[in-house]
Design an enzyme around this catalytic site. Structure first.
Site, PDB file in Angstrom:
ATOM      1  N   VAL A  89      -5.050   1.334  -9.136  1.00  0.00           N
ATOM      2  CA  VAL A  89      -5.807   0.911  -7.958  1.00  0.00           C
ATOM      3  C   VAL A  89      -5.279   1.622  -6.708  1.00  0.00           C
ATOM      4  O   VAL A  89      -6.057   2.128  -5.889  1.00  0.00           O
ATOM      5  CB  VAL A  89      -5.752  -0.620  -7.793  1.00  0.00           C
ATOM      6  CG1 VAL A  89      -6.410  -1.039  -6.482  1.00  0.00           C
ATOM      7  CG2 VAL A  89      -6.438  -1.312  -8.969  1.00  0.00           C
ATOM      8  N   CYS A  90      -3.965   1.691  -6.582  1.00  0.00           N
ATOM      9  CA  CYS A  90      -3.371   2.329  -5.404  1.00  0.00           C
ATOM     10  C   CYS A  90      -3.679   3.825  -5.349  1.00  0.00           C
ATOM     11  O   CYS A  90      -3.828   4.390  -4.268  1.00  0.00           O
ATOM     12  CB  CYS A  90      -1.864   2.104  -5.393  1.00  0.00           C
ATOM     13  SG  CYS A  90      -1.397   0.372  -5.167  1.00  0.00           S
ATOM     14  N   THR A  91      -3.796   4.444  -6.513  1.00  0.00           N
ATOM     15  CA  THR A  91      -4.158   5.864  -6.542  1.00  0.00           C
ATOM     16  C   THR A  91      -5.515   6.079  -5.875  1.00  0.00           C
ATOM     17  O   THR A  91      -5.690   7.010  -5.076  1.00  0.00           O
ATOM     18  CB  THR A  91      -4.177   6.379  -7.991  1.00  0.00           C
ATOM     19  OG1 THR A  91      -2.859   6.266  -8.535  1.00  0.00           O
ATOM     20  CG2 THR A  91      -4.627   7.824  -8.068  1.00  0.00           C
TER      21      THR A  91
ATOM     22  N   GLU B 116      -6.874   4.082  -3.679  1.00  0.00           N
ATOM     23  CA  GLU B 116      -6.772   3.714  -2.264  1.00  0.00           C
ATOM     24  C   GLU B 116      -6.186   4.848  -1.425  1.00  0.00           C
ATOM     25  O   GLU B 116      -6.711   5.177  -0.353  1.00  0.00           O
ATOM     26  CB  GLU B 116      -5.904   2.463  -2.121  1.00  0.00           C
ATOM     27  CG  GLU B 116      -6.544   1.217  -2.698  1.00  0.00           C
ATOM     28  CD  GLU B 116      -5.616   0.020  -2.652  1.00  0.00           C
ATOM     29  OE1 GLU B 116      -6.125  -1.103  -2.626  1.00  0.00           O
ATOM     30  OE2 GLU B 116      -4.383   0.212  -2.652  1.00  0.00           O
ATOM     31  N   LEU B 117      -5.111   5.433  -1.910  1.00  0.00           N
ATOM     32  CA  LEU B 117      -4.483   6.534  -1.172  1.00  0.00           C
ATOM     33  C   LEU B 117      -5.434   7.721  -1.059  1.00  0.00           C
ATOM     34  O   LEU B 117      -5.492   8.390  -0.024  1.00  0.00           O
ATOM     35  CB  LEU B 117      -3.191   6.942  -1.862  1.00  0.00           C
ATOM     36  CG  LEU B 117      -2.017   5.960  -1.680  1.00  0.00           C
ATOM     37  CD1 LEU B 117      -0.980   6.158  -2.773  1.00  0.00           C
ATOM     38  CD2 LEU B 117      -1.382   6.111  -0.311  1.00  0.00           C
TER      39      LEU B 117
END
Length: 218
Positions: A44-46, A48-49
């Site tokens: 998920v963070c991938t 987002e970034l």
């Protein structure tokens, strides 16, 4: 230490992908968006970034800077950036903090003080609360705080919308209603008398004595 809106954002010195920074000096006279991640190479963070990398020009236009945080080391961040570019089609140009001693996560109340002193051996699950967004003004005060669960990607278009609202309402005696977006009518604050409103916002509408609307100030 708990943090609240309008508290001074705790200052810190930390290593980032763009060198060591003093956070308050790095902010300077701009707005800052600090957004945190529980661990590198998480799915998920991938996304987002990558999304923030794509819309960074929108923040630049608004005199705002982006800075990411993950508890993993900076050299891991640099490898993750390559994955983000490969999978999301966007290059991360903003700095990413390596919070290996968990100091910033604790300072910003994202982890308990007794959570240990190293990121080594920790999993995304043990860092689940390190998924927050802070908007910090040029006065170094916290203007917004949001924390998301790991399974729900953050809506960064909402961060742009909120930033627009805060920058406008800082200049004019207005507030923004639910779901406001650029160009919509705004609310005149209760600090403005009807006589003042006639001068400042000619043609304003009175829906209720406590609810008066006007066109968005230019």
């Amino acid at each position: 230490m708990s943090l609240r809106i309008n508290d001074i954002a705790p200052n810190f010195t930390a290593r980032t992908t763009q060198g060591t920074i003093d956070f308050h000096n790095w902010i300077g006279d701009q707005w800052a968006i600090l957004f945190s991640h529980p661990k590198d190479f998480t799915p998920v963070c991938t996304t987002e970034l990558g999304y923030m990398a794509r819309i960074e020009p929108e923040f630049t236009k608004r005199n705002a800077k982006l800075i990411g945080l993950s508890v993993d080391p900076v050299d891991q961040h640099e490898k993750w950036v390559a994955d983000i570019e490969e999978t999301q089609g966007a290059t991360v140009k903003y700095p990413m903090i390596g919070d290996t001693d968990l100091a910033v996560a604790k300072l910003y109340n994202m982890l308990p003080a007794d959570e240990g002193e190293t990121s080594e051996g920790r999993t995304a699950a043990t860092n689940a609360t390190v998924r927050s967004v802070f908007i910090i003004g040029p006065d170094k005060k916290i203007k917004l705080m949001l924390t998301y669960p790991m399974t729900t990607g953050r809506n960064f278009d909402e961060i742009v919308r909120v930033l627009d609202s805060m920058q406008m309402t800082a200049k004019h005696k207005v507030a923004t209603p639910a779901n406001w977006k650029q160009g919509d009518d705004v609310i005149i604050t209760g600090a403005v008398s009807n006589e003042e409103a006639e001068r400042m916002f000619p043609g304003f509408k009175t829906i209720k004595p406590y609810l008066r609307t006007t066109a968005q100030p230019k």
